[in-house]
Design an enzyme around this catalytic site. Structure first.
Site, mmCIF file in Angstrom:
data_model
loop_
_atom_site.group_PDB
_atom_site.id
_atom_site.type_symbol
_atom_site.label_atom_id
_atom_site.label_comp_id
_atom_site.label_asym_id
_atom_site.label_seq_id
_atom_site.Cartn_x
_atom_site.Cartn_y
_atom_site.Cartn_z
ATOM 1 N N HIS A 226 -7.623 14.790 4.834
ATOM 2 C CA HIS A 226 -7.430 15.762 3.709
ATOM 3 C C HIS A 226 -8.697 16.414 2.901
ATOM 4 O O HIS A 226 -8.657 17.283 2.300
ATOM 5 C CB HIS A 226 -6.677 14.852 2.471
ATOM 6 C CG HIS A 226 -7.610 13.999 1.711
ATOM 7 N ND1 HIS A 226 -8.000 12.736 2.164
ATOM 8 C CD2 HIS A 226 -8.063 14.094 0.652
ATOM 9 C CE1 HIS A 226 -8.929 12.361 1.583
ATOM 10 N NE2 HIS A 226 -8.837 12.942 0.374
HETATM 11 N N1 UDP Z 1 -2.378 6.789 0.510
HETATM 12 C C1 UDP Z 1 -1.135 6.488 0.422
HETATM 13 N N2 UDP Z 1 -0.199 7.267 0.721
HETATM 14 C C2 UDP Z 1 -0.773 8.277 1.758
HETATM 15 C C3 UDP Z 1 -2.084 8.505 2.141
HETATM 16 C C4 UDP Z 1 -2.837 7.689 1.431
HETATM 17 O O1 UDP Z 1 -0.774 5.616 -0.633
HETATM 18 O O2 UDP Z 1 0.129 8.868 2.383
HETATM 19 C C5 UDP Z 1 -3.441 5.840 -0.322
HETATM 20 C C6 UDP Z 1 -4.300 5.276 0.534
HETATM 21 O O3 UDP Z 1 -3.983 3.889 1.014
HETATM 22 C C7 UDP Z 1 -5.594 5.005 -0.571
HETATM 23 C C8 UDP Z 1 -5.383 6.299 -1.314
HETATM 24 O O4 UDP Z 1 -4.298 6.783 -0.945
HETATM 25 O O5 UDP Z 1 -5.260 3.904 -1.360
HETATM 26 C C9 UDP Z 1 -6.639 7.216 -0.737
HETATM 27 O O6 UDP Z 1 -6.499 8.460 -1.435
HETATM 28 P P1 UDP Z 1 -6.801 9.790 -0.613
HETATM 29 O O7 UDP Z 1 -7.207 9.599 0.765
HETATM 30 O O8 UDP Z 1 -6.112 10.705 -1.139
HETATM 31 O O9 UDP Z 1 -8.443 9.807 -1.423
HETATM 32 P P2 UDP Z 1 -9.624 9.183 -1.250
HETATM 33 O O10 UDP Z 1 -9.597 7.807 -1.058
HETATM 34 O O11 UDP Z 1 -10.483 9.736 -0.086
HETATM 35 O O12 UDP Z 1 -10.563 9.984 -2.476
#
Ligand code: UDP
Length: 379
Positions: A226
């Site tokens: 993403h």
């Molecule tokens: N996550 C979730 N469902 C999904 C994808 C990610 O619950 O389909 C959770 C993942 O386990 C983690 C969080 O969302 O706890 C991460 O979010 P994201 O990857 O959007 O953001 P980042 O961590 O890169 O800021």
């Protein structure tokens, strides 16, 4: 915008004696982090928390499902700012937040991580002379082209209280001279580990995602994509999809797809050969993580969650904020290079994961944060 619950005169007086904290959240990882701290706040009756949702993530499976599954209090305000450019989004959030803060007059505003909601919350509060608390402070990728890097550096600099997740993050703030600034810094550990530990058993008991998708334990790869640097450069996105197609020939790949990436794949007419599903709720995600062979991702949160569940992680980026996981050979950078992603998969597919470190506090971060704020008495 929501309305405040009406309170009686006596209740009002009691409320005034309490420390009022407004938590600003807007994106998926923030709901997951706030869930842990919000639960810890409930042990401290002198802390009153109001939640403001900026609206940055708004789909049911990017927002509501987390509030429901993780028992996060319903937001008192929803600013409904969504689908705008970085500047317009941050500006609108600030304008609407200012009105909420004028009305609520909190003692502090609490923000998480590195999104536009984080920066908008911190900047609005700071200009109104309201204390700013930043959870997950001190992280750096040293890549200033990432919007997240800009957001976290600016938020750290104007925060009054910084909770850092790791010793490395603490060292970064020291190197940047934060000891000379008018702020307090605490090594709290990582609140995401608290959530992962708290919900893993519930996920195992309640989630049926493996059966739904026909996945066998330890015989699939979990992927997510993403990050803007991957979605906004067609060449990078295509390389990653081709790499996952190739891996899928050896082991099924499952990709819960972020709406931004789905849009890009459609525009570019890219049709992956592996299983694409809608974003999943937290419990399904924890279940997928507990049983995957390994993780392939550009997500910040998933890099750590892989480690929590003793899984190797291939990172689709040039750098990572979680350097301790790279240093000790738990996670591996592969950028968007097809050969590197596939090659790393083959190296790791049969390697035994031996966890020898505890970098993130072991599940005590949110209790530490709530307890510290209770002691500081920000009135
Ligand atoms: N996550 C979730 N469902 C999904 C994808 C990610 O619950 O389909 C959770 C993942 O386990 C983690 C969080 O969302 O706890 C991460 O979010 P994201 O990857 O959007 O953001 P980042 O961590 O890169 O800021």
């Amino acid at each position: 915008m929501g309305t405040c619950p009406k309170v009686s005169q006596t209740a009002q007086t009691n409320q005034e004696a309490r420390m009022k904290i407004i938590t600003v959240v807007g994106a998926r990882p923030q709901f997951i982090k706030a869930a842990a701290v919000s639960r810890a706040f409930r042990n401290y009756p002198d802390i009153q928390e109001l939640i403001v949702h900026t609206g940055q993530h708004f789909d049911h499976n990017m927002s509501d499902v987390f509030f429901k599954e993780m028992d996060i209090p319903h937001p008192h305000y929803n600013l409904q700012v969504q689908g705008l450019s970085h500047a317009a989004m941050t500006g609108q959030m600030m304008e609407k937040l200012e009105a909420v803060l004028e009305k609520e007059k909190p003692d502090a505003v609490m923000v998480y991580g590195d999104t536009n909601s984080t920066l908008a919350g911190a900047l609005t509060a700071k200009k109104m002379h309201i204390k700013v608390i930043h959870v997950e402070a001190g992280l750096r990728s040293h890549n200033m082209r990432m919007p997240e890097e800009v957001n976290r550096i600016l938020t750290d600099r104007i925060s009054d209280i910084l909770f850092v997740p790791t010793q490395h993050a603490m060292d970064i703030l020291k190197q940047e001279g934060f000891e000379n600034f008018d702020c307090k810094i605490f090594l709290s550990g990582d609140v995401m580990e608290d959530s992962a530990i708290h919900y893993a058993k519930k996920a195992a008991a309640e989630s049926t995602i493996l059966q739904q998708l026909g996945l066998q334990q330890n015989k699939y790869c979990l992927a997510t994509i993403h990050r803007q640097e991957n979605t906004d450069e067609p060449g990078r996105l295509l390389n990653i999809i081709e790499a996952l197609n190739e891996i899928n020939n050896h082991m099924p790949v499952v990709l819960p797809l972020h709406p931004r990436t789905r849009k890009k794949l459609k525009t570019l007419h890219i049709e992956p050969a592996f299983a694409i599903i809608d974003p999943v709720g937290y419990l399904d995600m924890m279940q997928l993580l507990q049983h995957t062979r390994l993780v392939i991702t550009d997500s910040g949160g998933l890099q750590k969650e892989s480690f929590f569940f003793s899984k190797f992680c291939i990172i689709l980026r040039e750098q990572s904020e979680w350097v301790e996981l790279l240093e000790y050979g738990y996670n591996f950078l592969a950028s968007s290079e097809k050969e590197k992603i596939v090659g790393t998969f083959h190296i790791l597919a049969d390697r035994k994961f031996e966890k020898q470190h505890n970098f993130y506090g072991g599940g005590t971060a949110s209790e530490y944060i709530a307890g510290t704020l209770h002691q500081l008495q920000l009135k």
